[in-house]
Design a protein around this motif. Structure first.
Motif, PDB file in Angstrom:
ATOM      1  N   ASP A  43       0.856  -1.179   0.000  1.00 37.81           N
ATOM      2  CA  ASP A  43       0.000   0.000   0.000  1.00 37.81           C
ATOM      3  C   ASP A  43       0.893   1.231   0.000  1.00 37.81           C
ATOM      4  OD1 ASP A  43      -2.468  -1.309   0.152  1.00 37.81           O
ATOM      5  OD2 ASP A  43      -2.396  -1.419   2.337  1.00 37.81           O
ATOM      6  N   SER A  46       2.115   3.635   2.976  1.00 42.23           N
ATOM      7  CA  SER A  46       2.004   2.408   3.762  1.00 42.23           C
ATOM      8  C   SER A  46       1.255   2.642   5.068  1.00 42.23           C
ATOM      9  CB  SER A  46       3.400   1.865   4.065  1.00 42.23           C
ATOM     10  OG  SER A  46       4.203   2.848   4.699  1.00 42.23           O
ATOM     11  N   ARG A 132      -3.605   5.792   4.074  1.00 39.90           N
ATOM     12  CA  ARG A 132      -2.942   4.567   3.636  1.00 39.90           C
ATOM     13  C   ARG A 132      -3.613   4.023   2.366  1.00 39.90           C
ATOM     14  NH1 ARG A 132      -1.394  -0.828   7.143  1.00 39.90           N
ATOM     15  NH2 ARG A 132      -0.939  -2.159   5.331  1.00 39.90           N
ATOM     16  N   GLY A 133      -2.771   3.720   1.361  1.00 45.45           N
ATOM     17  CA  GLY A 133      -3.257   3.128   0.131  1.00 45.45           C
ATOM     18  C   GLY A 133      -3.984   4.060  -0.801  1.00 45.45           C
ATOM     19  N   GLU A 134      -4.015   5.370  -0.514  1.00 44.53           N
ATOM     20  CA  GLU A 134      -4.769   6.266  -1.396  1.00 44.53           C
ATOM     21  C   GLU A 134      -4.090   6.421  -2.753  1.00 44.53           C
ATOM     22  OE1 GLU A 134      -3.296  10.810  -0.376  1.00 44.53           O
ATOM     23  OE2 GLU A 134      -5.030  10.032   0.685  1.00 44.53           O
ATOM     24  N   HIS A 137      -2.979   0.524  -4.051  1.00 45.18           N
ATOM     25  CA  HIS A 137      -3.466  -0.519  -3.148  1.00 45.18           C
ATOM     26  C   HIS A 137      -2.743  -1.822  -3.450  1.00 45.18           C
ATOM     27  CE1 HIS A 137      -6.741   1.359  -0.949  1.00 45.18           C
ATOM     28  NE2 HIS A 137      -7.175   1.915  -2.063  1.00 45.18           N
ATOM     29  N   ARG A 138      -2.332  -2.495  -2.413  1.00 46.28           N
ATOM     30  CA  ARG A 138      -1.701  -3.796  -2.580  1.00 46.28           C
ATOM     31  C   ARG A 138      -2.622  -4.722  -3.370  1.00 46.28           C
ATOM     32  NH1 ARG A 138       0.598  -7.583   2.393  1.00 46.28           N
ATOM     33  NH2 ARG A 138       1.449  -9.261   1.066  1.00 46.28           N
ATOM     34  N   GLU A 140      -3.329  -4.411  -6.651  1.00 47.34           N
ATOM     35  CA  GLU A 140      -3.849  -3.826  -7.879  1.00 47.34           C
ATOM     36  C   GLU A 140      -2.742  -3.715  -8.931  1.00 47.34           C
ATOM     37  OE1 GLU A 140      -5.188   0.213  -7.795  1.00 47.34           O
ATOM     38  OE2 GLU A 140      -3.496   0.924  -6.621  1.00 47.34           O
ATOM     39  N   GLN A 160       7.552   0.687  -5.260  1.00 44.98           N
ATOM     40  CA  GLN A 160       7.052  -0.635  -4.900  1.00 44.98           C
ATOM     41  C   GLN A 160       8.192  -1.596  -4.525  1.00 44.98           C
ATOM     42  OE1 GLN A 160       4.060  -2.043  -4.421  1.00 44.98           O
ATOM     43  NE2 GLN A 160       3.076  -0.046  -4.655  1.00 44.98           N
TER      44      GLN A 160
END
Length: 401
Positions: A43, A46, A132-134, A137-138, A140, A160
């Motif tokens: 994410d 994170s 987080r993740g905006e 996203h883990r 995707e 990443q």
């Protein structure tokens, strides 16, 4: 004659995505084409973090003219303690949002005092908080197979944690010019000769698209020499570009050479100006584009017809570059039985469509216009077009990339 759009679609349809791939480190990936979907393993961000230098607080603790004691200072990269009610924590860009805080007030909207910090402007819950993740996203897909890699894609891979990625090999292009009248630049000219501009021009165009012009050959007007050159290029290259010699004149020896090598030639004339004589051929499984011998025509055909095939052979997902609209600015009327592609300079008046000014010399012999132009404006066949007309134009910065 084949219409321009059909010819462009025919060339694009000949592309086959490469079967070979290679794993490359980040510092060699720029300009290559991804051969895999890149899946986010993290994410990003994170964790919730601050988008500003400022103070973390509970929005409900704000009151006009009140002062909140400063509980702690939290720096980016350091762990965060929970925020106590009625207090504030000094943060910096990238600092983790403390447990219990829901808002960041940027420091420009605060005033430090001996007792703490005064908030000068009423905050809204969630101000200046990166969730987080905006961004990613883990799980995707963050980069798709067929994407041309540039600095932005490198940034995504690095963020990443990817040190390598799978890419297609560079496209290997062979170029063949022919003609007894052509002399290499730098050599003295004899009577009735001229310098070979097509070879260097096409090599530069290929490099600009991230392809490798691995061989730039020239053959005299001799059938055996042309046949030998094409045979060698077909063995070593993924795509061949020949220039001139594919029409029906006594010295047009490319077509017989292709046939002698067992190749097939789809010869057509395209309803475009400049660039009517174009052919698409195959030597084995190697595509061969026969470009017009005139350098201006060769340039325009390369830009508009050859580049979609090149992008497809590179493995790119998008093979056609953008076509935009603009307003023609000219003191003459344009009319032709073919689609006419004018070399134009482009200006961008605020709030208006781009203004397209044609070069004063639109003949196919005006090579100076190639260095001058920003794009090619399309004047549709069988129309009369003049000043103020809205037309399509092809930005060279996009179509040659």
């Amino acid at each position: 004659m084949l219409d321009f759009d059909s010819a462009q679609a025919m060339l694009a349809a000949r592309a086959r995505v490469p079967e070979a791939t290679e794993t490359l480190p980040l510092d060699t990936l720029a300009g290559r084409v991804l051969a895999e979907d890149v899946i986010a393993g993290l994410d990003l961000p994170s964790d919730d973090n601050s988008a500003m230098d400022g103070y973390a607080l509970r929005c409900a603790d704000f009151a006009p003219d009140s002062i909140l004691p400063i509980q702690a200072h939290h720096y980016a990269g350091h762990a965060s303690e929970a925020l106590r009610p009625g207090q504030a924590i000094r943060l910096f860009t990238g600092s983790l949002i403390p447990e219990g805080a829901d808002t960041v007030v940027m420091q420009e909207d605060t005033e430090r005092t001996d007792e703490g910090v005064r908030i000068l402007r009423a905050p809204q819950a969630g101000d200046h908080v990166r969730r987080r993740g905006e961004d990613m996203h883990r799980g995707e897909v963050v980069l798709s197979r067929g994407t041309l890699v540039g600095p932005g894609q490198i940034a995504v891979l690095a963020a990443q944690g990817r040190a390598t990625a799978l890419a297609y090999p560079r496209l290997r292009i062979g170029i063949l010019t022919n003609g007894d009248e052509l002399v290499p630049p730098g050599q003295p000219l004899a009577p009735a000769t001229l310098y070979n501009s097509n070879g260097p021009m096409l090599a530069a165009l290929c490099k600009g698209m991230g392809a490798d012009p691995v061989a730039v050959l020239h053959a005299p007007d001799q059938a055996e020499a042309i046949e030998s050159a094409l045979d060698g290029l077909a063995r070593d290259c993924d795509l061949i570009l020949s220039v001139g010699g594919a029409s029906v004149g006594d010295k047009d020896l490319v077509k017989p050479a292709i046939e002698a090598l067992g190749g097939t030639l789809d010869l057509w004339r395209v309803r475009m100006k400049p660039g009517k004589p174009v052919a698409l051929a195959a030597l084995g499984n190697r595509p061969l584009i026969c470009l017009p011998g005139n350098p201006v025509s060769a340039f325009v055909v390369f830009a508009l017809l050859a580049t979609p095939l090149i992008r497809g052979l590179q493995g790119r997902r998008n093979v056609l570059a953008p076509v935009r609209s603009g307003v023609l600015r000219t003191d003459r009327t344009w009319a032709s039985g073919r689609d006419d592609f004018l070399r134009v300079r482009v200006e961008h008046p605020p709030g208006e469509l781009p203004a397209l000014t044609p070069h004063r010399q639109q003949s196919s012999g005006s090579m100076g216009s190639l260095a001058w132009a920003h794009g090619l404006a399309r004047i549709p066949a069988e129309t009369r077009t003049g000043d103020g007309s809205v037309v399509d134009w092809y930005p060279l910065a996009d179509w040659l990339a």
